[in-house]
Design a protein around this motif. Structure first.
Motif, short mmCIF file in Angstrom:
data_model
loop_
_atom_site.label_atom_id
_atom_site.label_comp_id
_atom_site.label_asym_id
_atom_site.label_seq_id
_atom_site.Cartn_x
_atom_site.Cartn_y
_atom_site.Cartn_z
N UNK A 193 6.18 6.69 9.18
CA UNK A 193 7.31 5.87 8.73
C UNK A 193 7.09 5.52 7.26
N UNK A 194 8.13 5.54 6.45
CA UNK A 194 7.95 5.21 5.03
C UNK A 194 7.91 3.70 4.76
N UNK A 195 7.99 2.87 5.80
CA UNK A 195 8.16 1.44 5.61
C UNK A 195 7.70 0.71 6.88
N UNK A 196 6.44 0.29 6.92
CA UNK A 196 5.92 -0.44 8.08
C UNK A 196 4.92 -1.48 7.61
N UNK A 197 4.98 -2.67 8.21
CA UNK A 197 4.03 -3.70 7.80
C UNK A 197 3.39 -4.38 9.01
N UNK A 198 2.23 -4.98 8.72
CA UNK A 198 1.45 -5.69 9.72
C UNK A 198 1.08 -7.06 9.16
N UNK A 199 1.28 -8.10 9.95
CA UNK A 199 0.78 -9.43 9.60
C UNK A 199 -0.50 -9.62 10.40
N UNK A 200 -1.59 -9.88 9.69
CA UNK A 200 -2.91 -10.00 10.30
C UNK A 200 -3.40 -11.42 10.07
N UNK A 201 -3.84 -12.09 11.14
CA UNK A 201 -4.30 -13.46 10.97
C UNK A 201 -5.70 -13.51 10.36
N UNK A 202 -6.19 -14.70 10.12
CA UNK A 202 -7.48 -14.85 9.42
C UNK A 202 -8.66 -14.33 10.24
N UNK A 203 -8.46 -14.16 11.56
CA UNK A 203 -9.51 -13.60 12.41
C UNK A 203 -9.44 -12.08 12.51
N UNK A 204 -8.48 -11.49 11.79
CA UNK A 204 -8.36 -10.03 11.78
C UNK A 204 -7.52 -9.46 12.91
N UNK A 205 -6.79 -10.31 13.62
CA UNK A 205 -5.93 -9.82 14.70
C UNK A 205 -4.51 -9.61 14.19
N UNK A 206 -3.89 -8.55 14.68
CA UNK A 206 -2.50 -8.26 14.33
C UNK A 206 -1.61 -9.22 15.11
N UNK A 207 -0.77 -9.96 14.39
CA UNK A 207 0.11 -10.92 15.05
C UNK A 207 1.59 -10.53 14.97
N UNK A 208 1.90 -9.59 14.08
CA UNK A 208 3.31 -9.18 13.96
C UNK A 208 3.35 -7.80 13.32
N UNK A 209 4.24 -6.94 13.83
CA UNK A 209 4.44 -5.59 13.30
C UNK A 209 5.94 -5.37 13.16
N UNK A 214 0.83 -1.20 0.00
CA UNK A 214 0.00 0.00 0.00
C UNK A 214 0.87 1.26 0.00
N UNK A 215 0.69 2.07 -1.01
CA UNK A 215 1.38 3.36 -1.04
C UNK A 215 0.74 4.27 0.00
N UNK A 216 1.55 4.79 0.90
CA UNK A 216 1.06 5.70 1.93
C UNK A 216 0.42 6.93 1.30
N UNK A 217 -0.57 7.48 1.99
CA UNK A 217 -1.30 8.62 1.47
C UNK A 217 -0.35 9.75 1.06
N UNK A 218 -0.52 10.22 -0.15
CA UNK A 218 0.25 11.34 -0.69
C UNK A 218 1.76 11.09 -0.61
N UNK A 219 2.13 9.81 -0.52
CA UNK A 219 3.55 9.43 -0.48
C UNK A 219 4.29 10.15 0.65
N UNK A 220 3.57 10.42 1.74
CA UNK A 220 4.10 11.15 2.90
C UNK A 220 4.61 12.54 2.52
N UNK A 221 4.05 13.09 1.45
CA UNK A 221 4.38 14.46 1.07
C UNK A 221 5.57 14.60 0.12
N UNK A 222 6.11 13.48 -0.33
CA UNK A 222 7.25 13.53 -1.25
C UNK A 222 6.87 12.89 -2.58
N UNK A 223 7.56 13.27 -3.63
CA UNK A 223 7.25 12.72 -4.94
C UNK A 223 7.90 11.36 -5.11
N UNK A 224 7.28 10.55 -5.92
CA UNK A 224 7.79 9.22 -6.24
C UNK A 224 6.89 8.61 -7.29
#
Length: 190
Positions: free
Chosen positions: A151-167, A102-112
Motif C-alpha cells: 500500500x502506498x499509504x499506511x500508518x501505525x500508532x505505537x504506544x510507549x511500550x512498543x505495542x501497536x494500538x491503531x492501524x 517513512x518513504x517505502x523502500x524503492x518508492x514501491x517501484x515508481x519514481x517520485x
C-alpha cells in the motif's frame, strides 16, 4: 448430447477451480506470512534510515508514543496527508507523539521525489523545519514487515511500550479516529 455434457462439466470444473483460487490464494499468502501486524501486537523491530544517514531501529523510539507512517512519494493521498499532519502537528506535540514519515523502500517501484522534497512540496514545511516530523527511508525488510501488501499509504500508532494500538491509512480521512487513538494512550487516560 454427450459432447455437450462433457463441455458443461469442463466449464463447471473450470469455474470451481477459479472460485477455489480466489478463496485460497489470500489464505495461502497469510499462512506463508503469519506475521501480519495487528492491533495489540508488539511492533516489530527494523531499521529506518534517517535523512542524515543515521540508521535507527524502531525500538529506539520505545518509551514514547510513535506515529510511523509509510508513504510513497508519488502518492496523492500521502501528499494531502502531509499537509493535514502539518496543520494538526500541535495535537501530536501536545500528546508527546513522535511523528515519523517513512518513504517505502524503492518508492514501491515508481519514481517520485525524495522524502524531504516530498514533505516540503506537500505542505509540511512548518513541521519539518521545526523538527516535528522525522523523515526517513525504509529498508526492504522494514517495508515487507510493515507493508507486505505494498500500500502506498499506511500508518501505525505505537504506544510507549512498543505495542501497536491503531492501524489505518490516509490520515486526512482518518484523522479523527487517529486522534481518538492518541487520546486513548495519552498520559492520564484509562
Amino acid at each position: 448430447m454427450r459432447r455437450r455434457t462433457i463441455y458443461l462439466l469442463l466449464i463447471a470444473a473450470l469455474a470451481l477451480a477459479v472460485a477455489l483460487l480466489v478463496v485460497l490464494i489470500p489464505n495461502l499468502d497469510q499462512r506463508q506470512n503469519p506475521k501480519y501486524l495487528t492491533i495489540g501486537s508488539l511492533a516489530p523491530n527494523g531499521e529506518l534510515i534517517l535523512t542524515n544517514g543515521t540508521v535507527r531501529d524502531i525500538s529506539y523510539f520505545r518509551g514514547e508514543p510513535v506515529l510511523i507512517w509509510f508513504v510513497a512519494t508519488w502518492c496523492p493521498s500521502c501528499a494531502v496527508g502531509v499537509y493535514t499532519l502539518n496543520n494538526t502537528i500541535s495535537f501530536f506535540i501536545d500528546h508527546h507523539v513522535t511523528v515519523i514519515i517513512v518513504q517505502l523502500y524503492n518508492n514501491l517501484g515508481y519514481s517520485g521525489p525524495n522524502i524531504i522534497q516530498f514533505i516540503l512540496e506537500s505542505g509540511g514545511e512548518y513541521a519539518y523545519e521545526h523538527g516535528y516530523i522525522i523523515p526517513a527511508v525504509s529498508t526492504y525488510k522494514l517495508t515487507k514487515t510493515y507493508d507486505p501488501w505494498g500500500y502506498p499509504d499506511i500508518y501505525y500508532l505505537i504506544n510507549s511500550n512498543g505495542k501497536i494500538v491503531y492501524i489505518n491509512s490516509e490520515p486526512t480521512v482518518t484523522l479523527h479516529q487517529l486522534m481518538g487513538a492518541v487520546l486513548s494512550i495519552a498520559p492520564g487516560s484509562s
